[in-house]
Design a protein around this motif. Structure first.
Motif, short mmCIF file in Angstrom:
data_model
loop_
_atom_site.label_atom_id
_atom_site.label_comp_id
_atom_site.label_asym_id
_atom_site.label_seq_id
_atom_site.Cartn_x
_atom_site.Cartn_y
_atom_site.Cartn_z
N ASN A 198 40.69 64.60 16.79
CA ASN A 198 41.93 65.29 17.13
C ASN A 198 41.76 66.80 17.19
OD1 ASN A 198 43.42 62.96 17.39
ND2 ASN A 198 44.11 62.95 15.27
N LYS A 199 40.75 67.32 16.52
CA LYS A 199 40.50 68.76 16.55
C LYS A 199 39.69 69.19 17.76
CE LYS A 199 40.72 69.43 11.53
NZ LYS A 199 40.00 69.91 10.33
N LYS A 200 39.13 68.23 18.48
CA LYS A 200 38.30 68.53 19.65
C LYS A 200 38.94 67.94 20.89
CE LYS A 200 35.48 70.30 16.69
NZ LYS A 200 35.36 71.76 16.56
N GLU A 201 39.84 68.71 21.46
CA GLU A 201 40.67 68.18 22.53
C GLU A 201 39.92 67.95 23.84
OE1 GLU A 201 44.02 70.67 22.99
OE2 GLU A 201 44.80 70.31 20.97
N PHE A 202 38.73 68.50 23.95
CA PHE A 202 38.04 68.34 25.23
C PHE A 202 37.44 66.95 25.39
CE2 PHE A 202 33.77 68.52 23.52
CZ PHE A 202 33.92 69.25 22.36
N ILE A 203 37.35 66.17 24.32
CA ILE A 203 36.84 64.80 24.44
C ILE A 203 38.05 63.90 24.70
CG2 ILE A 203 35.42 63.01 23.39
CD1 ILE A 203 34.11 65.04 21.68
N LYS A 204 38.56 63.93 25.91
CA LYS A 204 39.80 63.23 26.22
C LYS A 204 39.61 61.72 26.31
CE LYS A 204 41.76 67.16 28.70
NZ LYS A 204 42.29 67.67 29.99
N SER A 205 38.41 61.28 26.65
CA SER A 205 38.20 59.84 26.82
C SER A 205 38.30 59.09 25.50
CB SER A 205 36.83 59.59 27.45
OG SER A 205 35.81 60.11 26.62
N LEU A 206 38.20 59.80 24.37
CA LEU A 206 38.27 59.15 23.07
C LEU A 206 39.69 59.11 22.53
CD1 LEU A 206 35.12 60.59 21.26
CD2 LEU A 206 35.35 58.48 22.53
N ARG A 207 40.65 59.59 23.27
CA ARG A 207 42.02 59.67 22.76
C ARG A 207 42.79 58.40 23.09
NH1 ARG A 207 43.55 64.01 20.48
NH2 ARG A 207 42.26 65.86 20.52
N ILE A 208 42.71 57.44 22.18
CA ILE A 208 43.54 56.26 22.26
C ILE A 208 44.43 56.24 21.02
CG2 ILE A 208 41.82 54.97 23.58
CD1 ILE A 208 41.03 53.55 21.03
N ASP A 209 45.32 55.28 20.93
CA ASP A 209 46.27 55.26 19.82
C ASP A 209 45.60 54.62 18.60
OD1 ASP A 209 48.49 55.16 18.16
OD2 ASP A 209 49.82 55.00 19.87
N TYR A 210 44.92 55.48 17.83
CA TYR A 210 44.20 54.99 16.66
C TYR A 210 45.14 54.56 15.54
CZ TYR A 210 40.05 56.84 18.90
OH TYR A 210 39.03 57.08 19.78
N GLN A 211 46.37 55.04 15.55
CA GLN A 211 47.32 54.63 14.52
C GLN A 211 47.55 53.12 14.58
OE1 GLN A 211 51.10 56.60 14.71
NE2 GLN A 211 51.80 55.77 12.76
N ILE A 212 47.66 52.60 15.80
CA ILE A 212 47.84 51.15 15.97
C ILE A 212 46.59 50.40 15.51
CG2 ILE A 212 48.19 49.32 17.65
CD1 ILE A 212 49.88 51.24 19.28
N VAL A 213 45.42 50.92 15.88
CA VAL A 213 44.16 50.26 15.52
C VAL A 213 44.00 50.20 14.00
CG1 VAL A 213 41.65 50.43 15.67
CG2 VAL A 213 43.04 50.95 17.67
N ILE A 214 44.25 51.32 13.34
CA ILE A 214 44.09 51.37 11.88
C ILE A 214 45.06 50.41 11.20
CG2 ILE A 214 44.37 52.86 9.85
CD1 ILE A 214 43.36 55.19 11.64
N ASN A 215 46.30 50.39 11.68
CA ASN A 215 47.28 49.50 11.06
C ASN A 215 46.94 48.03 11.26
OD1 ASN A 215 49.79 50.87 9.81
ND2 ASN A 215 49.40 52.11 11.62
N ILE A 216 46.49 47.67 12.44
CA ILE A 216 46.12 46.28 12.70
C ILE A 216 44.93 45.88 11.84
CG2 ILE A 216 45.18 44.70 14.43
CD1 ILE A 216 46.87 46.13 16.52
N TRP A 217 43.92 46.76 11.78
CA TRP A 217 42.72 46.49 10.99
C TRP A 217 43.09 46.28 9.52
CZ3 TRP A 217 37.92 50.26 10.93
CH2 TRP A 217 36.88 49.66 10.22
N LEU A 218 43.85 47.22 8.96
CA LEU A 218 44.25 47.12 7.56
C LEU A 218 45.10 45.88 7.31
CD1 LEU A 218 44.25 48.48 4.77
CD2 LEU A 218 46.28 49.75 5.49
N SER A 219 45.97 45.55 8.26
CA SER A 219 46.84 44.39 8.09
C SER A 219 46.04 43.09 8.05
CB SER A 219 47.87 44.35 9.22
OG SER A 219 48.70 45.48 9.18
N ILE A 220 45.03 42.99 8.90
CA ILE A 220 44.19 41.77 8.91
C ILE A 220 43.49 41.60 7.58
CG2 ILE A 220 42.19 40.68 9.97
CD1 ILE A 220 43.03 41.93 12.62
N ILE A 221 42.93 42.70 7.05
CA ILE A 221 42.25 42.63 5.75
C ILE A 221 43.22 42.19 4.66
CG2 ILE A 221 41.11 43.99 3.96
CD1 ILE A 221 39.85 45.66 6.15
N MET A 222 44.38 42.82 4.61
CA MET A 222 45.35 42.50 3.57
C MET A 222 45.90 41.08 3.73
SD MET A 222 45.36 44.98 1.57
CE MET A 222 44.95 46.72 1.44
N PHE A 223 46.17 40.68 4.95
CA PHE A 223 46.71 39.35 5.19
C PHE A 223 45.73 38.27 4.77
CE2 PHE A 223 47.84 35.66 7.78
CZ PHE A 223 49.20 35.57 7.51
#
Length: 458
Positions: free
Chosen positions: A246-271
């Motif tokens: 997030n601090k390196k805005e020139f790498i635009k191809s890496l900007r996906i919605d990581y909040q969704i990814v993190i939540n899904i990953w954590l939810s699978i582990i907890m579930f």
């Protein structure tokens, strides 16, 4: 002949071939080119490498050959840069490096002739470092041919390291290791130490996620403390990677919605690991965290918190109903405390939220009603339900939500029916009297409130 004798013969032949290779400079003091000598030099240069390989495979134990090949690749590439006539050494150095890579994978897979695992790991680490040194020499090469393999060498190195880890490391350690590799690649790409597409960071990170999910499902409800630490640390490393990106805005191809990814990953582990009674606690706590992230403008989707809030209510209302045990009532109280905190935050701080009255209040009303049904004696249940309808009416007055009135009145109707057909016939006399008195008082209060604040529903 013994291996030692073969190795010594190879060294002797190499010395002779080196003399022949540079004989034109040694014997011919002028700059005159000797006819036909160039082709002869090429043959001798290849024979020197052949003898070096014969020496290595005859005198060095197989465990150390990958290190030998990596070192030989470095020396060969250095010679290519220093001596113009040895142009083929550029290709030979790369072939030697690839040979070391494949041999290290073979030793890792079959542990052939391996003295000990520590030696195997040490030789692999040294070989990887030698390949890094080889990449560095290619980057610094002054010759254009020297950069021939610089584009896809990092890809080969990544695949090599991933394969070594998959072959030798237990599954429980894979997720944090792959995430560390993703962070390392991001740093190298960022500071232009390697020429690699930024999407490789996402691919390696995805590999970390998949291995973590695979391990969590395989070890269903059976995590050790070490497993918890390793799997959650891999998620923490992903958060660190996201903060760096997030601090390196020139790498635009890496900007996906990581909040969704993190939540899904954590939810699978907890579930896959938490007991069912603790899952609503996790859903509610995660809803609060995501709501706070949205309020602080760290996350950009409030819908994620809503999903977890609804999950907490749904789990509490339907799944927990099946597995209800009175000894776990303290867990239910924790859940309701978290849900109350969520409702407070969303009404206190989040203003840009359409339909929040319906989305937030109705599920909570249903969950509370079910909790009351599970927790209290059926004789006084009607009184608590009528109190809940009173609370809903008060909320409708405060929030100016007319539909709350209809739900409240519907709940009152249910309570009256229950009072007539169940409570009066099943409860003892004292309870019947208290319930009737309580319901009557609450109905009078509701009637008074409705008449006084009727305009708020219009």
């Amino acid at each position: 002949m013994s291996n030692t004798e073969i190795g010594l013969i190879a060294i002797g032949l190499s010395l002779i071939e080196i003399y022949i290779l540079f004989a034109d400079k040694i014997r011919n003091k002028s700059n005159t080119v000797i006819s036909g000598w160039a082709n002869f030099n090429v043959i001798n240069s290849e024979l020197i490498l052949f003898n070096a390989l014969v020496f290595g495979f005859s005198c060095i134990q197989l465990d150390y050959i990958p290190v030998y090949l990596g070192g030989l690749a470095l020396v060969t590439f250095w010679i290519f840069q220093k001596i113009d006539r040895l142009k083929r050494y550029n290709i030979y150095s790369f072939v030697l490096l690839i040979g070391g890579i494949f041999l290290s994978l073979y030793l890792a897979a079959f542990e052939a002739n391996t003295v000990s695992k520590n030696i195997l790991y040490a030789t692999q680490a040294i070989t990887v470092l030698l390949s890094v040194g080889y990449s560095y020499l290619q980057m610094k090469s002054q010759k254009e041919d020297g950069k021939m393999f610089i584009a896809f060498l990092p890809i080969i190195q990544n695949l090599w390291v991933i394969a070594l880890v998959l072959i030798q490391v237990e599954v429980v350690y894979l997720a944090p290791l792959f995430m560390l590799l993703a962070i390392l690649n991001f740093g190298l790409i960022l500071y232009k130490k390697i020429e690699l597409i930024p999407e490789s960071v996402i691919i390696i990170g995805l590999l970390s996620l998949l291995t973590s999910v695979f391990y969590s499902i395989r070890e269903l409800n059976d995590f050790t403390l070490l497993a918890w630490v390793l799997q959650l640390s891999s998620i923490v490393l992903l958060i660190v990677l996201v903060l760096l990106m997030n601090k390196k805005e020139f790498i635009k191809s890496l900007r996906i919605d990581y909040q969704i990814v993190i939540n899904i990953w954590l939810s699978i582990i907890m579930f896959s690991q938490l007991e069912h009674k603790w899952l609503p606690v996790f859903w509610a706590a995660t809803a609060i965290v995501n709501l706070c992230l949205y309020y602080k403008k760290i996350g950009n989707k409030k819908e994620i918190s809503i999903v977890y809030y609804l999950l907490a209510n749904f789990h509490l209302a339907f799944i927990s109903f099946t597995y209800y045990e009175s000894k776990f009532e303290f867990v239910y109280l924790i859940i309701f405390a978290l849900l109350a905190l969520y409702i407070f935050i969303i009404y206190k701080y989040i203003e840009d939220f359409s339909f929040r009255n319906s989305i937030i209040i109705y599920p909570a009303t249903f969950s509370i009603g079910l909790f009351l049904f599970l927790s209290f004696d059926k004789g006084i249940l009607t009184f608590f339900w009528i109190l809940e309808s009173l609370g809903l009416l008060i909320l409708g007055i405060i929030l100016k939500e007319k539909y709350f009135r209809y739900v409240s009145l519907s709940l009152v109707g249910v309570c009256v029916i229950r009072l007539m057909f169940f409570d009066l016939s099943n409860a003892d006399f004292l309870i019947r009297a208290l319930v009737l008195l309580g319901v009557g008082v609450v109905l009078l209060v509701m009637n008074t409130l409705f008449k006084k604040y009727k305009e708020r529903f219009d």
